[in-house]
Design a protein around this motif. Structure first.
Motif, PDB file in Angstrom:
ATOM      1  N   ILE A 118     -10.767  -9.749   3.225  1.00 40.33           N
ATOM      2  CA  ILE A 118     -10.211  -8.481   3.686  1.00 40.33           C
ATOM      3  C   ILE A 118      -8.994  -8.144   2.815  1.00 40.33           C
ATOM      4  CG2 ILE A 118      -9.059  -7.364   5.635  1.00 40.33           C
ATOM      5  CD1 ILE A 118     -11.514  -7.984   6.934  1.00 40.33           C
ATOM      6  N   GLY A 119      -8.833  -6.880   2.519  1.00 39.58           N
ATOM      7  CA  GLY A 119      -7.804  -6.418   1.577  1.00 39.58           C
ATOM      8  C   GLY A 119      -8.560  -5.744   0.439  1.00 39.58           C
ATOM      9  N   LEU A 120      -8.847  -4.436   0.617  1.00 39.12           N
ATOM     10  CA  LEU A 120      -9.810  -3.750  -0.245  1.00 39.12           C
ATOM     11  C   LEU A 120      -9.465  -3.804  -1.730  1.00 39.12           C
ATOM     12  CD1 LEU A 120     -12.329  -1.492   0.166  1.00 39.12           C
ATOM     13  CD2 LEU A 120     -10.588  -0.164  -0.989  1.00 39.12           C
ATOM     14  N   LEU A 121      -8.221  -3.434  -2.077  1.00 44.69           N
ATOM     15  CA  LEU A 121      -7.892  -3.338  -3.505  1.00 44.69           C
ATOM     16  C   LEU A 121      -8.005  -4.693  -4.185  1.00 44.69           C
ATOM     17  CD1 LEU A 121      -4.849  -0.898  -3.530  1.00 44.69           C
ATOM     18  CD2 LEU A 121      -7.161  -0.444  -4.342  1.00 44.69           C
ATOM     19  N   GLU A 122      -7.504  -5.729  -3.532  1.00 46.87           N
ATOM     20  CA  GLU A 122      -7.526  -7.059  -4.122  1.00 46.87           C
ATOM     21  C   GLU A 122      -8.957  -7.582  -4.247  1.00 46.87           C
ATOM     22  OE1 GLU A 122      -5.549  -6.107  -1.653  1.00 46.87           O
ATOM     23  OE2 GLU A 122      -3.559  -6.182  -2.561  1.00 46.87           O
ATOM     24  N   ARG A 123      -9.778  -7.332  -3.210  1.00 45.12           N
ATOM     25  CA  ARG A 123     -11.163  -7.789  -3.263  1.00 45.12           C
ATOM     26  C   ARG A 123     -11.932  -7.023  -4.333  1.00 45.12           C
ATOM     27  NH1 ARG A 123     -12.507  -6.425   1.540  1.00 45.12           N
ATOM     28  NH2 ARG A 123     -13.959  -4.734   1.202  1.00 45.12           N
ATOM     29  N   SER A 175     -17.369  -2.011  -0.542  1.00 46.20           N
ATOM     30  CA  SER A 175     -17.445  -1.112   0.602  1.00 46.20           C
ATOM     31  C   SER A 175     -16.359  -1.500   1.598  1.00 46.20           C
ATOM     32  CB  SER A 175     -18.833  -1.244   1.250  1.00 46.20           C
ATOM     33  OG  SER A 175     -18.925  -0.410   2.381  1.00 46.20           O
ATOM     34  N   VAL A 176     -15.768  -0.492   2.264  1.00 47.17           N
ATOM     35  CA  VAL A 176     -14.701  -0.768   3.222  1.00 47.17           C
ATOM     36  C   VAL A 176     -15.228  -1.665   4.348  1.00 47.17           C
ATOM     37  CG1 VAL A 176     -13.108   0.252   4.890  1.00 47.17           C
ATOM     38  CG2 VAL A 176     -13.518   1.379   2.693  1.00 47.17           C
ATOM     39  N   PHE A 177     -14.478  -2.703   4.638  1.00 50.28           N
ATOM     40  CA  PHE A 177     -14.822  -3.690   5.661  1.00 50.28           C
ATOM     41  C   PHE A 177     -16.158  -4.403   5.409  1.00 50.28           C
ATOM     42  CE2 PHE A 177     -11.400  -1.909   8.381  1.00 50.28           C
ATOM     43  CZ  PHE A 177     -10.786  -3.109   8.680  1.00 50.28           C
ATOM     44  N   SER A 178     -16.516  -4.559   4.154  1.00 48.00           N
ATOM     45  CA  SER A 178     -17.764  -5.283   3.880  1.00 48.00           C
ATOM     46  C   SER A 178     -17.713  -6.763   4.289  1.00 48.00           C
ATOM     47  CB  SER A 178     -18.164  -5.149   2.408  1.00 48.00           C
ATOM     48  OG  SER A 178     -17.224  -5.758   1.564  1.00 48.00           O
ATOM     49  N   GLY A 188      -9.641   6.469   1.115  1.00 41.75           N
ATOM     50  CA  GLY A 188      -9.389   5.739  -0.123  1.00 41.75           C
ATOM     51  C   GLY A 188      -9.307   6.568  -1.385  1.00 41.75           C
ATOM     52  N   VAL A 200      -4.890  -2.093   4.918  1.00 46.55           N
ATOM     53  CA  VAL A 200      -5.143  -2.671   3.593  1.00 46.55           C
ATOM     54  C   VAL A 200      -6.633  -2.640   3.255  1.00 46.55           C
ATOM     55  CG1 VAL A 200      -3.129  -4.183   3.634  1.00 46.55           C
ATOM     56  CG2 VAL A 200      -5.328  -5.067   4.417  1.00 46.55           C
ATOM     57  N   GLU A 201      -7.451  -2.229   4.220  1.00 48.06           N
ATOM     58  CA  GLU A 201      -8.893  -2.199   3.964  1.00 48.06           C
ATOM     59  C   GLU A 201      -9.371  -0.748   3.861  1.00 48.06           C
ATOM     60  OE1 GLU A 201     -10.776  -4.872   3.279  1.00 48.06           O
ATOM     61  OE2 GLU A 201     -12.573  -3.682   3.108  1.00 48.06           O
ATOM     62  N   LYS A 202      -9.050   0.053   4.864  1.00 46.12           N
ATOM     63  CA  LYS A 202      -9.380   1.483   4.796  1.00 46.12           C
ATOM     64  C   LYS A 202      -8.107   2.185   4.340  1.00 46.12           C
ATOM     65  CE  LYS A 202      -9.762   4.212   8.441  1.00 46.12           C
ATOM     66  NZ  LYS A 202     -10.229   4.938   9.637  1.00 46.12           N
ATOM     67  N   LEU A 203      -8.009   2.405   3.043  1.00 45.10           N
ATOM     68  CA  LEU A 203      -6.746   2.870   2.464  1.00 45.10           C
ATOM     69  C   LEU A 203      -6.420   4.287   2.899  1.00 45.10           C
ATOM     70  CD1 LEU A 203      -7.541   1.623  -1.135  1.00 45.10           C
ATOM     71  CD2 LEU A 203      -6.248   0.393   0.628  1.00 45.10           C
ATOM     72  N   PRO A 204      -5.181   4.522   3.364  1.00 41.87           N
ATOM     73  CA  PRO A 204      -4.791   5.886   3.718  1.00 41.87           C
ATOM     74  C   PRO A 204      -4.747   6.755   2.457  1.00 41.87           C
ATOM     75  CG  PRO A 204      -3.099   4.261   4.338  1.00 41.87           C
ATOM     76  CD  PRO A 204      -4.082   3.571   3.473  1.00 41.87           C
ATOM     77  N   SER A 205      -4.824   8.062   2.656  1.00 40.96           N
ATOM     78  CA  SER A 205      -4.719   8.941   1.492  1.00 40.96           C
ATOM     79  C   SER A 205      -3.465   9.802   1.595  1.00 40.96           C
ATOM     80  CB  SER A 205      -5.963   9.832   1.374  1.00 40.96           C
ATOM     81  OG  SER A 205      -6.000  10.732   2.455  1.00 40.96           O
ATOM     82  N   ILE A 232       0.840  -1.199   0.000  1.00 40.91           N
ATOM     83  CA  ILE A 232       0.000   0.000   0.000  1.00 40.91           C
ATOM     84  C   ILE A 232       0.879   1.255   0.000  1.00 40.91           C
ATOM     85  CG2 ILE A 232      -1.587   1.348   1.439  1.00 40.91           C
ATOM     86  CD1 ILE A 232      -3.010  -0.873   0.062  1.00 40.91           C
ATOM     87  N   THR A 264      -3.681  -4.666   9.130  1.00 39.10           N
ATOM     88  CA  THR A 264      -4.896  -5.264   8.574  1.00 39.10           C
ATOM     89  C   THR A 264      -5.939  -4.202   8.248  1.00 39.10           C
ATOM     90  OG1 THR A 264      -4.465  -6.926  10.243  1.00 39.10           O
ATOM     91  CG2 THR A 264      -6.431  -7.236   8.939  1.00 39.10           C
TER      92      THR A 264
END
Lengths: 356, 516
Positions: free
Chosen positions: B186-191, B151-154, B89, A71-76, A29, A68
Motif C-alpha cells: 500500500i502506498g500508490l506512488l512508491e509501489r 491500480s488503486v488499492f490493488s 490521482g 497515500v493510495e487514492k491520491l487527492p487532486s 503527499i 492510509t
C-alpha cells in the motif's frame, strides 16, 4: 517568509510532521501536491495574520479521511480547490484568503495547493497550532465561529454542503460523507471574516513549520542535536530518550487508538515511558504518573535525524526522543479543555502541562 | 553440497558449502559479461576442492547487477506506466518526482486511465477497455517494450490490474508486463515506482538470467539455480526474470546473513567493508532489520522491503589525504583501480589499503612501498577510520545494550579490534566471502500484505488465515514444509473506517527444500 516557493516545501513538511504530534498524516503527499500546484500556478503569497484586512473573506481548507487511504487514492489539486469554491458559491461571497485548518501533518501543505490553484494568498496561521483528529477541535470553535456551512468534495466531483446545528454535528456528518466518498475528501469549513480570523487563529504557524524544518536540517548538517533545536524553538522540554519496545493498536469508533511502551536509554536508562495515542499522542506516563497530556504537544522524533515519527509508523526498535511543548494557551481555557482536553479523549485526569 | 556466488561490482565471490561447512572459497574479478567471471569462480572452487558437479544440489547467486543498471541508467527498456485511478490521482502522474535523467533513460511514457478500487472494494470507476486499447496502440507506435500497471488499492483487489494486463497483452503480445500488486505494498506512488523500475529492467533481467544459467550448466551442474532477494530469501530463475527489482538489496542482506552464520551470532551489528564504501546493518534473530521508511533508490522513492543499511564512504580504495592532525579518509576512492593505483601495487595514490599495510594489519602487495609513510600519519588515518566506523555502528544500534560487531568484506582489516568494549569486533574465518555464504544459506519466503475487514469476534480467524496464506506461499515457492514459520507479523488498524478495516502483513520463511 512572505511567499511560498517550491524550495521551502521540504522544510514545511518536516516541521509540520513535528507539529502533527504523531498524527495529521504523512506530509509527503501534501508536499508533492503543493509542488505541482506551485509549478503550475506560481508561488503563493503569504499574509501574516496581523496584516489580514478585517473585512477579508477567509476560508480554511483541509483534507479529511484516513492517511492510509490518502497515500493510495491520491487527492487532486482540483478536488482541494473545489471544496473552497463550492463554499464560496454557497455563501455568495468573493474569497480573499485561504487558511490552514490545522498546522500539523499533511494539512499544512494542502492549503498551499488550494491557494495556488485559486490564485489567492494564504494566511500564515492555522486553527489549532498543532494537529487534532476532529473538525470541531479548533480555536475558532471557542470564538463561536461555526464549522458550517461546510463544503465537502471528492475526486469524482461529488460535492455537498452541510449546515448543522453545532460543530460536533459537522464532524459527525462530514465523517459519514467522507467514508462514502472513499474515506478521503477535501473540505472547506469555518468561513471567517478577517476580523474573526485575527482573533481566533494561531499566528505564524506556517512560518514555524518552515523554521522547524530548517533547524532540523541545519542541525543534521552541522552534526548538532536536531532534537535539542526543536525543543528550544518550541520552548518545550525533552521528556524521554529511549527505544520503542511494544506497540499495541486497536480501532475504537473509527479511530486508531493504541499505546506504545518505550524503554529508556542514556539518561533514562532503567525507566519506561508509556504513550497513549488516538492518531495523535495524547498522554505520556512514566511509572503511572502522567508527565504531559493534551492539549499540549507530545512529539516523538527519531533520535538521530530529528524526523517526526507518526503513530502509524511507530515500530519496535526505533530509537526516539519524546518531547513536550506548550500548546496555544487558549487551549487551556475551560472552553478549550472541554473541546480538546484529556477528558474529551476519555482520560479521567486533569491536564498536565508541558512546562509543569 | 551447494554453491553460493555473489556478483559484486568489483569482485565475484564463490563458496562451496557442505551444510554449513565451507569446503572452498574463491574471489575473482567481476567481468563485463558477468558469466565468464562466474565460470572462473566455479573453476576456482573445483581446483580448491574437487567436487562432482552432479553432487551440487543448488546454486544461489546474489547480484548487484540490476540495481547498478538502474543507478547507471543503462540498458533500461523503453517503458510505459499505466495507472488505473481516474478520476483520482490526476494531479500526481506516474514518475512525478523521478530524476529527469531516469525518466529519459526509460523513455518513460505514462497513461492515466479509469479504474481502481476504494478502500472497501467499491470501484472508483469501471475499467474503460477502449481507453486501454487506445493506450496500447499508442505504446505500440512509440516503441514501448515493457509496461508497468498500477491500480488503486490493488494490494486489496487486483482484478483491474489483471484485466488491464490481458487487454494490453492482446494488443501488444511482445511486451513484458509488470503488475504492481505483485511488487509493492500500500502506498500508490512508491509501489508504482518500484513497478516501473521492475518493468524497465525486464529485458536486461532476461539476458542476465540466461547468462547465469548457461555459466552454471556449462560447468556441468544440473542443480536448480536461485537468485537471492532483498529480504534474504531466494527466488527461482523464472521469478528473477519477472521481478528483477526484488534483487536490489540482496548484496548487503547476503553479507549480513553470511556474517551471522560465520560468527555464530544471530543478533549483532555487521560492518561490510568494500572497495568504496562500508555498509553497516543490524541483524535481529538472523535477519536484517528492515528500513521502516520509504527507501530511495537512485533518487526514486519506493516501498519494497529493504534492509536498513547505513553506508559510509570508507573502503579499501578510499583516498587518504592531508596532514596527520586533520587526515581525511574517503569518500573519494580509486574503486576498482585499487590494484593499479594503490602504493603497495606500484601506483602513486595513497589509499586506505596502503595505510593498513603500513600499520601491519594487512599483507597485500609490496609492503616496502609504504615504509616511507610517517607513523603519525598511519596512526591518525587508522584512528579516523575507527572513529567513523564506530560512529556508524553507534547510529545503527537501537539500544544501549552491548551489540557485538562482526566485520566482513575484503577491506575489514581496516576496522579496529574494538569499538565499544575490548575485543567486541569479530572477524570470522572466510570473512572476505561472507556475502557468497549468505547467498548459499538463503531461505524461501512467502508474504501477505492486505487490508482485511474484520467482523466482530473474527480477528483470530482472520489473523490465522493471513498467516496460513503466507506459509502456503512459502511452501509453494519451494520451502520445506517442516521448517517454514512466520518470521514477521504486523497488524495496523486503518483509522476512520467502519468494519474494523485492518492492514495485515505476514511473512513466512523456511529452508529451501533440496532435491525436489
Amino acid at each position: 517568509m512572505r511567499e511560498i516557493t517550491p524550495d521551502v516545501l521540504g522544510d514545511i513538511a518536516l516541521g509540520a510532521a513535528i507539529l502533527g504530534t504523531g498524527g495529521g498524516g504523512d506530509p509527503h503527499i501534501g508536499r508533492l501536491l503543493a509542488e505541482e500546484s506551485l509549478r503550475e500556478y506560481g508561488p503563493v503569497r503569504l499574509t501574516p495574520l496581523d496584516e489580514l484586512p478585517p473585512d477579508a473573506a477567509v476560508l480554511p481548507v483541509a483534507l479529511m479521511g484516513a492517511p492510509t487511504v490518502m497515500v493510495e487514492k491520491l487527492p487532486s489539486i482540483e478536488e482541494i480547490g473545489l471544496a473552497a469554491r463550492t463554499l464560496a458559491d454557497y455563501l455568495g461571497r468573493e474569497l480573499t484568503h485561504i487558511a490552514c485548518a490545522e498546522a500539523g501533518g499533511v494539512n499544512s501543505l494542502i492549503p498551499v495547493a488550494a491557494a495556488a490553484q485559486l490564485g489567492l494568498p494564504l494566511v500564515d496561521a492555522d486553527g489549532m497550532g498543532r494537529a487534532f483528529p476532529e473538525i470541531q477541535m479548533t480555536l475558532p470553535t471557542l470564538y463561536d465561529v461555526r464549522a458550517t456551512p461546510m463544503a465537502i468534495a471528492d475526486e469524482k466531483g461529488n460535492r455537498a454542503v452541510l449546515d448543522t446545528v453545532d460543530n460536533r454535528w459537522a464532524e459527525r456528518l462530514a465523517r459519514s460523507a467522507t467514508v462514502d466518498m472513499g474515506c478521503s475528501a477535501s473540505i472547506s469549513s469555518y468561513a471567517m471574516t478577517g476580523q474573526q480570523a485575527r482573533e481566533a487563529l494561531v499566528p505564524g504557524t506556517l512560518s514555524l513549520c518552515a523554521e522547524l524544518g530548517r533547524l532540523v536540517r541545519d542541525a543534521r548538517a552541522e552534526h548538532t542535536d536536531p532534537v535539542d533545536a526543536v525543543v528550544s524553538r518550541l520552548t518545550g522540554r525533552r521528556l524521554f530518550t529511549g527505544k520503542v519496545v511494544d506497540v499495541s493498536r486497536r480501532t475504537v469508533t473509527g479511530f486508531a487508538r493504541g499505546d506504545a511502551r518505550l524503554a529508556g536509554t542514556d539518561a533514562h536508562s532503567g525507566t519506561e515511558l508509556l504513550l497513549r495515542f488516538q492518531n495523535e499522542h495524547l498522554v505520556a506516563e512514566r511509572d503511572g504518573t502522567v508527565l504531559v497530556s493534551v492539549p499540549d504537544l507530545i512529539c516523538v522524533l527519531e533520535n538521530d535525524s530529528g524526523e517526526a515519527v507518526t503513530t502509524e509508523s511507530l515500530r519496535y526498535g526505533q530509537r526516539v526522543a519524546v518531547i513536550a511543548a506548550p500548546a496555544d494557551p487558549r487551549w487551556h481555557s475551560p472552553a478549550g479543555l472541554e473541546v480538546a482536553g484529556p477528558r474529551y479523549f476519555g482520560y479521567d485526569i486533569d491536564p498536565v502541562r508541558a512546562t509543569q | 553440497m551447494r554453491i553460493g556466488i555473489d556478483v559484486g561490482g568489483t569482485n565475484t565471490d564463490a563458496v562451496l558449502l557442505d551444510e554449513a561447512r565451507v569446503l572452498a572459497a574463491v574471489k575473482v574479478n567481476t567481468t563485463e559479461d558477468v558469466t565468464s567471471g562466474i565460470v572462473s569462480a566455479i573453476d576456482g572452487l573445483q581446483r580448491q576442492h574437487a567436487f562432482d558437479p552432479a553432487g551440487v544440489q543448488a546454486v544461489m547467486i546474489g547480484t548487484t547487477h540490476f540495481i547498478n543498471a538502474l543507478v547507471e541508467a543503462r540498458r533500461l527498456a523503453p517503458t510505459a506506466a499505466v495507472r488505473l485511478s481516474l478520476p483520482a490521482g490526476r494531479s500526481l502522474p506516474p514518475m512525478v518526482s523521478w530524476p529527469e535523467r531516469l525518466v529519459d533513460a526509460v523513455a518513460g511514457r505514462s497513461y492515466l486511465c479509469h479504474g481502481g478500487h476504494e478502500f472497501d472494494g467499491r470501484h472508483i470507476s469501471d475499467l474503460d477497455e477502449d481507453e486501454l486499447r487506445k493506450a496500447a496502440d499508442d505504446m505500440g507506435r512509440a516503441g514501448t517494450r515493457s509496461v508497468a500497471i498500477t491500480s488503486v488499492f490493488s494490494p486489496v483487489n487486483h482484478e483491474f490490474e489483471q484485466r488491464a494486463a490481458e487487454l494490453i497483452a492482446a494488443e501488444l503480445p511482445d511486451v513484458a508486463i509488470s503488475l504492481s500488486h505483485e511488487i509493492g505494498r500500500i502506498g500508490l506512488l512508491e509501489r508504482e515506482n518500484a513497478t516501473i523500475i521492475n518493468a524497465a529492467l525486464r529485458e536486461l533481467a532476461a539476458g542476465i538470467v540466461d547468462g547465469l544459467a548457461q555459466s552454471v550448466t556449462g560447468a556441468g551442474i544440473t542443480a536448480p539455480l536461485y537468485l537471492s532477494q532483498n529480504d534474504g530469501t531466494l527466488m527461482d530463475v523464472d521469478f528473477a526474470r519477472r521481478y528483477p527489482v526484488a534483487t536490489f538489496a540482496s548484496g548487503p542482506t547476503n553479507s549480513m546473513r553470511g556474517a551471522a552464520v560465520l560468527s555464530g551470532l544471530d543478533t549483532c551489528a555487521v560492518v561490510d567493508v568494500g572497495g568504496t564504501t562500508s555498509d553497516v546493518g543490524v541483524l535481529n534473530q538472523g535477519f536484517p532489520r528492515e528500513a521502516t521508511t520509504a527507501v530511495s533508490v537512485a533518487g526514486i522513492r519506493t516501498n519494497f522491503r529493504m534492509p536498513d543499511v547505513l553506508s559510509i564512504g570508507i573502503g579499501g580504495g578510499s583516498l587518504v589525504q592531508g596532514e596527520p592532525a586533520e587526515v581525511a579518509v574517503g569518500p573519494e576512492s580509486v574503486g576498482y583501480q585499487l590494484t593499479s593505483r594503490a602504493l603497495v601495487f606500484g601506483g602513486d595514490t595513497l589509499t586506505a589499503t596502503d595505510i593498513a599495510v603500513a600499520a601491519g594489519r594487512a599483507e597485500i602487495g609490496d609492503a616496502d612501498r609504504v615504509r616511507h609513510l610517517a607513523p603519525a600519519l598511519v596512526r591518525a588515518a587508522m584512528e579516523r577510520i575507527a572513529a567513523d566506523a564506530t560512529d556508524a555502528v553507534e547510529r545503527m544500534r537501537t539500544s544501549a545494550e552491548p551489540l557485538p560487531v562482526v566485520a566482513v568484506g575484503g577491506g575489514s582489516m581496516l576496522l579496529p579490534d574494538e569499538m565499544f568494549e575490548p575485543g567486541d569486533v569479530r572477524r570470522p574465518e572466510h570473512y572476505a566471502v561472507a556475502n557468497a555464504i549468505g547467498a548459499a544459506i538463503a531461505q524461501i519466503g512467502g508474504e501477505v500484505d492486505r487490508v482485511y475487514a474484520i467482523e466482530p469476534g473474527q480477528r483470530d480467524s482472520v489473523v490465522d488465515e493471513a498467516k496460513q496464506e503466507a506459509l502456503d506461499r512459502a511452501v509453494a515457492a519451494g520451502a520445506s514444509p517442516s521448517t517454514v514459520e512466520i518470521v514477521d507479523f504486523d497488524e495496523v488498524p486503518i483509522p476512520y473506517l467502519p468494519g474494523n478495516a485492518t492492514r495485515i502483513r505476514a511473512k513466512a520463511v523456511g529452508d529451501l527444500q533440496l532435491g525436489r
